[in-house]
Scaffold this motif. Sequence first.
Motif, PDB file in Angstrom:
ATOM      1  N   GLY A 243       0.812  -1.203   0.000  1.00 39.47           N
ATOM      2  CA  GLY A 243       0.000   0.000   0.000  1.00 39.47           C
ATOM      3  C   GLY A 243       0.849   1.258   0.000  1.00 39.47           C
ATOM      4  N   VAL A 244       1.949   1.231   0.765  1.00 39.00           N
ATOM      5  CA  VAL A 244       2.865   2.363   0.803  1.00 39.00           C
ATOM      6  C   VAL A 244       3.517   2.553  -0.565  1.00 39.00           C
ATOM      7  N   ALA A 245       3.900   1.446  -1.193  1.00 38.15           N
ATOM      8  CA  ALA A 245       4.534   1.526  -2.512  1.00 38.15           C
ATOM      9  C   ALA A 245       3.584   2.139  -3.536  1.00 38.15           C
ATOM     10  N   LEU A 246       2.335   1.759  -3.501  1.00 44.17           N
ATOM     11  CA  LEU A 246       1.354   2.326  -4.429  1.00 44.17           C
ATOM     12  C   LEU A 246       1.157   3.816  -4.178  1.00 44.17           C
ATOM     13  N   ALA A 247       1.084   4.194  -2.886  1.00 42.46           N
ATOM     14  CA  ALA A 247       0.881   5.603  -2.545  1.00 42.46           C
ATOM     15  C   ALA A 247       2.054   6.464  -2.990  1.00 42.46           C
ATOM     16  N   LEU A 248       3.273   5.997  -2.752  1.00 40.37           N
ATOM     17  CA  LEU A 248       4.456   6.767  -3.121  1.00 40.37           C
ATOM     18  C   LEU A 248       4.680   6.763  -4.628  1.00 40.37           C
ATOM     19  N   GLY A 249       4.314   5.678  -5.273  1.00 37.91           N
ATOM     20  CA  GLY A 249       4.537   5.569  -6.710  1.00 37.91           C
ATOM     21  C   GLY A 249       3.719   6.546  -7.529  1.00 37.91           C
ATOM     22  N   SER A 281       2.229  13.641   3.209  1.00 39.70           N
ATOM     23  CA  SER A 281       0.799  13.681   2.925  1.00 39.70           C
ATOM     24  C   SER A 281       0.297  12.355   2.380  1.00 39.70           C
ATOM     25  N   ALA A 282       1.051  11.775   1.447  1.00 42.77           N
ATOM     26  CA  ALA A 282       0.648  10.504   0.859  1.00 42.77           C
ATOM     27  C   ALA A 282       0.632   9.392   1.895  1.00 42.77           C
ATOM     28  N   LEU A 283       1.619   9.397   2.790  1.00 38.98           N
ATOM     29  CA  LEU A 283       1.714   8.341   3.792  1.00 38.98           C
ATOM     30  C   LEU A 283       0.624   8.476   4.849  1.00 38.98           C
ATOM     31  N   LYS A 284       0.250   9.713   5.156  1.00 42.05           N
ATOM     32  CA  LYS A 284      -0.855   9.908   6.112  1.00 42.05           C
ATOM     33  C   LYS A 284      -2.140   9.308   5.562  1.00 42.05           C
ATOM     34  N   GLY A 285      -2.350   9.480   4.269  1.00 43.25           N
ATOM     35  CA  GLY A 285      -3.549   8.944   3.657  1.00 43.25           C
ATOM     36  C   GLY A 285      -3.565   7.425   3.620  1.00 43.25           C
ATOM     37  N   GLU A 286      -2.399   6.824   3.565  1.00 44.46           N
ATOM     38  CA  GLU A 286      -2.344   5.363   3.490  1.00 44.46           C
ATOM     39  C   GLU A 286      -2.548   4.717   4.851  1.00 44.46           C
ATOM     40  N   GLY A 287      -2.060   5.363   5.909  1.00 50.49           N
ATOM     41  CA  GLY A 287      -2.326   4.889   7.261  1.00 50.49           C
ATOM     42  C   GLY A 287      -1.350   3.898   7.854  1.00 50.49           C
TER      43      GLY A 287
END
Length: 327
Positions: A243-249, A281-287
């Motif tokens: 999930g983190v990889a998708l958010a950062l990508g 910001s992206a990581l906050k959204g992923e949780g």
Amino acid sequence: MEYAIETHDLSKSYERHKALDALNLAVPQGTILGLLGPNGSGKTTTVRLLTTLLRPDSGSCRIVGLDVVKQAKEVRRNIGLAGQYAAVDERLTGLENLRLIGTLYHLGRRTVRSRVDDLLDRFNLTGVADRQVKTYSGGMRRRLDLAACLLADPPVVFLDEPTTGLDLINRIAMWELVREQAARGATVLLTTQYLEEADQLADRIVVLNGGRAIAEGTPDELKVGVGGERLEVTVDDPSRAQGVALALGEWGMGPAVIGEGGRRVSVPVDGGIDTVAAAVSALKGEGARIVDFSLRKPSLDDVFLSLTGHGTRAQDSEPDLESENAA
């Protein structure tokens, strides 16, 4: 330019498995080549072909101008080899093993005595030199095998994962010996799964994957090829890494990759404070719970992940040594 190691379209297969596919190398005298790749990429097959332990199916290879197939005996006089497994006689003492190697090389008693004493000291084996090798630890056997490889002071040295099993102090000592070999004019071909080792030692690096060379250059050239800075995030739970990889990508300069262990996610970025703010910001959204967060320049790990999609210790493996011998 004179090359100590040359190959042209060197290939080797085991039944239906293509272990090495048209490999071309040109290694100048007095340099260190790092041969890197995940397990199963063809590194050990390459070493065994170049050291006369295997015959190629096609292509050619030369060591200091000598044809490896047609002049195998002469080639063996000009090389030193430390394979993945220590090739020492456990019934002899460490001192007897080295003296035996010196005798087989016809070095002369005085030379053997001097070289053996020096290598035992350098590899921290003087205190156990009179013990049978069967009483040695794995790391001690490895150090003795490396000492035997260097005993005849060969012009070309092949080191197949030479520091596996060594502690940090002995690994650093080995690095110094490798540098000394190159400084005196020897050529070293080094395979390793420790990317820091290749970064420290190699003048040039060839990356193998699936039996083919997929990249070549100096360590710095390969790093530049990966791109600018890398954002690296480590999560506490491997199940959240995807999930983190998708958010950062979504906003990175290239695809995010998950490193060994499944907890570290790395993505190329253009740097700057805006990058950090966007990542947060992206990581906050992923949780996911983040345990480490850093912005750094590319490393050889990033080169591997970018080129092969995984680290050097992938689970696929080359045919075992018995299969190779049978071939």
